[in-house]
Scaffold this active site. Structure first.
Site, PDB file in Angstrom:
ATOM      1  CG  HIS A  72      -2.061  -0.880   1.196  1.00 36.38           C
ATOM      2  ND1 HIS A  72      -3.114  -0.786   2.069  1.00 36.38           N
ATOM      3  CD2 HIS A  72      -2.360  -1.916   0.368  1.00 36.38           C
ATOM      4  CE1 HIS A  72      -4.019  -1.719   1.779  1.00 36.38           C
ATOM      5  NE2 HIS A  72      -3.576  -2.415   0.750  1.00 36.38           N
ATOM      6  CE1 TYR A 196      -5.112   4.182   9.209  1.00 35.59           C
ATOM      7  CE2 TYR A 196      -5.753   4.062  11.523  1.00 35.59           C
ATOM      8  CZ  TYR A 196      -4.926   3.674  10.475  1.00 35.59           C
ATOM      9  OH  TYR A 196      -3.902   2.791  10.709  1.00 35.59           O
ATOM     10  N   PRO A 284      -3.588   0.503  18.903  1.00 40.00           N
ATOM     11  CG  PRO A 284      -5.283  -1.017  18.441  1.00 40.00           C
ATOM     12  CD  PRO A 284      -4.665  -0.240  19.548  1.00 40.00           C
ATOM     13  CE  LYS A 288       4.298   3.310  13.298  1.00 40.02           C
ATOM     14  NZ  LYS A 288       4.933   2.872  12.041  1.00 40.02           N
ATOM     15  CE1 TYR A 376      -0.066   2.927   7.992  1.00 46.45           C
ATOM     16  CE2 TYR A 376      -1.163   4.104   9.766  1.00 46.45           C
ATOM     17  CZ  TYR A 376      -1.110   3.041   8.872  1.00 46.45           C
ATOM     18  OH  TYR A 376      -2.116   2.090   8.881  1.00 46.45           O
TER      19      TYR A 376
HETATM   20  P1  FAS Z   1       2.636 -11.576  21.808  1.00 48.07           P
HETATM   21  O1  FAS Z   1       1.626 -11.243  22.858  1.00 48.07           O
HETATM   22  O2  FAS Z   1       2.225 -11.634  20.379  1.00 48.07           O
HETATM   23  O3  FAS Z   1       3.279 -13.016  22.114  1.00 48.07           O
HETATM   24  C1  FAS Z   1       3.565 -13.406  23.435  1.00 48.07           C
HETATM   25  C2  FAS Z   1       3.567 -14.923  23.460  1.00 48.07           C
HETATM   26  O4  FAS Z   1       3.984 -15.354  24.762  1.00 48.07           O
HETATM   27  C3  FAS Z   1       2.168 -15.499  23.225  1.00 48.07           C
HETATM   28  O5  FAS Z   1       2.231 -16.524  22.252  1.00 48.07           O
HETATM   29  C4  FAS Z   1       1.782 -16.065  24.591  1.00 48.07           C
HETATM   30  O6  FAS Z   1       0.975 -17.222  24.495  1.00 48.07           O
HETATM   31  C5  FAS Z   1       3.144 -16.395  25.188  1.00 48.07           C
HETATM   32  N1  FAS Z   1       3.160 -16.400  26.656  1.00 48.07           N
HETATM   33  C6  FAS Z   1       2.570 -15.528  27.498  1.00 48.07           C
HETATM   34  N2  FAS Z   1       2.825 -15.865  28.787  1.00 48.07           N
HETATM   35  C7  FAS Z   1       3.611 -16.996  28.749  1.00 48.07           C
HETATM   36  C8  FAS Z   1       4.204 -17.818  29.745  1.00 48.07           C
HETATM   37  N3  FAS Z   1       4.016 -17.544  31.031  1.00 48.07           N
HETATM   38  N4  FAS Z   1       4.931 -18.885  29.345  1.00 48.07           N
HETATM   39  C9  FAS Z   1       5.119 -19.148  28.020  1.00 48.07           C
HETATM   40  N5  FAS Z   1       4.581 -18.413  27.014  1.00 48.07           N
HETATM   41  C10 FAS Z   1       3.833 -17.337  27.393  1.00 48.07           C
HETATM   42  N6  FAS Z   1      -0.881  -4.460  16.855  1.00 48.07           N
HETATM   43  C11 FAS Z   1      -1.028  -3.803  15.675  1.00 48.07           C
HETATM   44  O7  FAS Z   1      -0.061  -3.241  15.176  1.00 48.07           O
HETATM   45  N7  FAS Z   1      -2.262  -3.757  15.051  1.00 48.07           N
HETATM   46  C12 FAS Z   1      -3.366  -4.417  15.568  1.00 48.07           C
HETATM   47  O8  FAS Z   1      -4.448  -4.376  14.994  1.00 48.07           O
HETATM   48  C13 FAS Z   1      -3.230  -5.127  16.778  1.00 48.07           C
HETATM   49  N8  FAS Z   1      -4.293  -5.827  17.306  1.00 48.07           N
HETATM   50  C14 FAS Z   1      -4.124  -6.514  18.496  1.00 48.07           C
HETATM   51  C15 FAS Z   1      -5.183  -7.257  19.083  1.00 48.07           C
HETATM   52  C16 FAS Z   1      -5.013  -7.942  20.301  1.00 48.07           C
HETATM   53  C17 FAS Z   1      -6.163  -8.733  20.907  1.00 48.07           C
HETATM   54  C18 FAS Z   1      -3.780  -7.865  20.981  1.00 48.07           C
HETATM   55  C19 FAS Z   1      -3.591  -8.542  22.326  1.00 48.07           C
HETATM   56  C20 FAS Z   1      -2.721  -7.154  20.413  1.00 48.07           C
HETATM   57  C21 FAS Z   1      -2.881  -6.485  19.161  1.00 48.07           C
HETATM   58  N9  FAS Z   1      -1.834  -5.785  18.565  1.00 48.07           N
HETATM   59  C22 FAS Z   1      -1.961  -5.115  17.395  1.00 48.07           C
HETATM   60  C23 FAS Z   1      -0.563  -5.770  19.161  1.00 48.07           C
HETATM   61  C24 FAS Z   1       0.117  -7.099  18.818  1.00 48.07           C
HETATM   62  O9  FAS Z   1       0.200  -7.213  17.422  1.00 48.07           O
HETATM   63  C25 FAS Z   1       1.444  -7.105  19.509  1.00 48.07           C
HETATM   64  O10 FAS Z   1       2.152  -5.881  19.336  1.00 48.07           O
HETATM   65  C26 FAS Z   1       2.315  -8.243  19.083  1.00 48.07           C
HETATM   66  O11 FAS Z   1       1.593  -9.435  19.229  1.00 48.07           O
HETATM   67  C27 FAS Z   1       3.558  -8.220  19.965  1.00 48.07           C
HETATM   68  O12 FAS Z   1       4.239  -9.394  19.767  1.00 48.07           O
HETATM   69  P2  FAS Z   1       4.997 -10.123  20.998  1.00 48.07           P
HETATM   70  O13 FAS Z   1       5.776  -9.102  21.750  1.00 48.07           O
HETATM   71  O14 FAS Z   1       5.669 -11.288  20.404  1.00 48.07           O
HETATM   72  O15 FAS Z   1       3.840 -10.558  22.015  1.00 48.07           O
HETATM   73  C1  PHB Z   2      -5.340  -4.150  10.763  1.00 49.11           C
HETATM   74  O1  PHB Z   2      -5.490  -4.316   9.526  1.00 49.11           O
HETATM   75  O2  PHB Z   2      -5.506  -5.068  11.594  1.00 49.11           O
HETATM   76  C2  PHB Z   2      -4.950  -2.780  11.279  1.00 49.11           C
HETATM   77  C3  PHB Z   2      -4.570  -1.788  10.374  1.00 49.11           C
HETATM   78  C4  PHB Z   2      -4.200  -0.529  10.854  1.00 49.11           C
HETATM   79  C5  PHB Z   2      -4.238  -0.288  12.222  1.00 49.11           C
HETATM   80  C6  PHB Z   2      -4.608  -1.297  13.125  1.00 49.11           C
HETATM   81  C7  PHB Z   2      -4.958  -2.542  12.647  1.00 49.11           C
HETATM   82  O3  PHB Z   2      -3.896   0.945  12.689  1.00 49.11           O
END
Ligand code: FAS
Ligand code: PHB
Length: 384
Positions: A72, A196, A284, A288, A376
């Site tokens: 994009h 957005y 989100p 980032k 961005y």
């Molecule tokens: P993660 O949380 O991805 O991974 C951590 C891992 O550790 C998981 O697999 C978990 O099961 C494991 N873990 C936890 N405790 C443990 C333990 N005690 N023992 C062993 N393993 C354990 N970011 C965006 O940019 N855009 C979005 O739209 C967006 N939507 C999101 C929606 C949700 C519901 C959440 C929670 C986050 C969202 N995020 C989004 C942010 C997300 O993308 C995070 O930034 C990203 O997953 C970060 O990656 P990790 O740091 O690897 O953590």
């Molecule tokens: C998504 O596609 O999941 C998405 C895109 C932009 C954002 C957050 C989530 O700022």
């Protein structure tokens, strides 16, 4: 058992760190509490910023992303009934790729397993001890308690993990008076880029995953239960906020994500390092979260290679400060995007007018639009 780097968590941070370390000839073990299937199916982020895309290509993980990801060159801001495109290619000469976090995770797991990586899923009762002198991870697998002695431990276990409390950091924490209700629908996107939308009384985001799958978000109250939103109610609200150009289709996933700004400092204690959501959370709106996690482990992998291969401690000693500069830049940008685009329940006329003025200036000034664009698409690594 012994390894050089013990990693807690198999999300993007833990898996990419393990991959980068393996490329540097450093062994690691990844301990993950959930199943492989759960980790690979977890729907979360969708936008890969430019430095992330470049890094994944550099380290042999760009193949499927380049085949299936959606490049994009801009996004649109919609407010007061008008659409305004922020043209990344014109303003900063680079763009983003829309490619689901779960796809990145699948690619990372496949790469690690193909390389003989040691990924241990469905472990429980993980403990961290000896971080000042003799780091050791304890865990239960197949009903047996095991110990893993490490040179270094890295907490990549997300916001609700067990490693951050061991560091006992100072934290900065802000929660927002709203959340996002996100849906994934089997419906062809009608827009080719993200929109957005600051609607008169609420925010919505139009995104996508593929030519067949649309990703949509609605601003909702912070205590929203997704079960209270029927499919019909969701589509009605999306049409109201985003207009008629939305294809409806069967929902694949529905969930509520809280909105929070959170930073833990420092991101290290002794031989325990934190990376990704274990150390920081962004709302989100700026897309980032996952990109920051990837930026952390890029810095950490290089620092650990210098230390474990050559005994040079400068990189690991600078790790926390190096990452926190980028973290705070992303925290500010994500707070700024969130504040500019969401309707705050307690906002008065003055605040609403300020918000609209900020939106108008951002889309009408090349300097302001360039600032949004460069943040961005992602500032080059090492430039912050
Ligand atoms: P993660 O949380 O991805 O991974 C951590 C891992 O550790 C998981 O697999 C978990 O099961 C494991 N873990 C936890 N405790 C443990 C333990 N005690 N023992 C062993 N393993 C354990 N970011 C965006 O940019 N855009 C979005 O739209 C967006 N939507 C999101 C929606 C949700 C519901 C959440 C929670 C986050 C969202 N995020 C989004 C942010 C997300 O993308 C995070 O930034 C990203 O997953 C970060 O990656 P990790 O740091 O690897 O953590
Ligand atoms: C998504 O596609 O999941 C998405 C895109 C932009 C954002 C957050 C989530 O700022």
């Amino acid at each position: 058992m012994r390894t050089q780097v013990g990693i807690v968590g198999a999300g993007p941070a833990g898996l990419l760190l393990s991959h980068l370390l393996a490329r540097a000839g450093i062994e690691s073990v990844v301990l993950e509490s959930r199943s492989r299937d759960h980790v690979e199916r977890r729907v979360r982020a969708g936008v890969l910023e430019h430095p992330t895309v470049e890094l994944l290509r550099e380290v042999g993980l760009g193949g499927r992303m380049d085949r299936e990801g959606l490049p994009h060159d801009g996004v649109s801001l919609r407010f007061a009934g008008e659409d305004h495109r922020i043209d990344f290619a014109d303003l900063v000469g680079r763009g983003i790729v829309v490619y689901g976090q779960q796809e990145v995770v699948k690619d990372l797991i496949a790469a690690r397993l193909a390389d003989g990586g040691d990924l241990r899923f469905e472990v429980s009762d993980v403990t961290v001890d000896g971080v000042e002198a003799d780091p050791v991870l304890g865990f239960v697998r197949d009903g047996r308690r095991e110990e893993l002695h490490c040179d270094v431990i890295v907490g990549c276990d997300g916001f609700h993990g067990i490693t951050r409390p061991v560091v006992a950091p100072e934290v900065a924490d802000r929660q927002y008076p709203f959340a996002w209700l996100g849906i994934l629908a089997k419906a062809a996107p009608l827009h080719h880029e993200l929109v957005y939308a600051h609607h008169e009384d609420v925010f919505a985001l139009y995104s996508m995953r593929s030519p067949e799958v649309t990703r949509l978000y609605l601003q909702v109250p912070p205590d929203t239960d997704a079960a209270d939103w029927s499919d019909a109610r969701i589509w009605d609200e999306l049409h109201r906020r985003l207009g008629t150009e939305i294809n409806e289709g069967p929902l694949i996933e529905k969930g509520v994500t809280g909105m929070r700004s959170f930073v833990a400092e420092p991101m290290r204690r002794g031989w325990l390092f934190l990376a990704g959501d274990a150390a920081h959370i962004v709302p989100p709106t700026g897309a980032k979260g996952m990109n920051l996690a990837i930026a952390d482990v890029r810095v950490l992998a290089e620092a650990l290679e210098s230390f474990l291969r050559r005994g040079d401690e400068r990189g690991i000693d600078a790790y926390s400060d190096t990452c926190l500069r980028r973290v705070w830049r992303a925290e500010h940008f994500s707070w700024w995007m969130t504040s500019m685009l969401h309707v705050f329940p307690d906002a008065d006329a003055f605040q609403n007018r300020l918000q609209l003025s900020q939106l108008r200036y951002t889309v009408s000034s090349r300097a302001a639009a360039t600032s949004l664009a460069e943040n961005y698409v992602g500032l080059p690594h090492g430039s912050v």
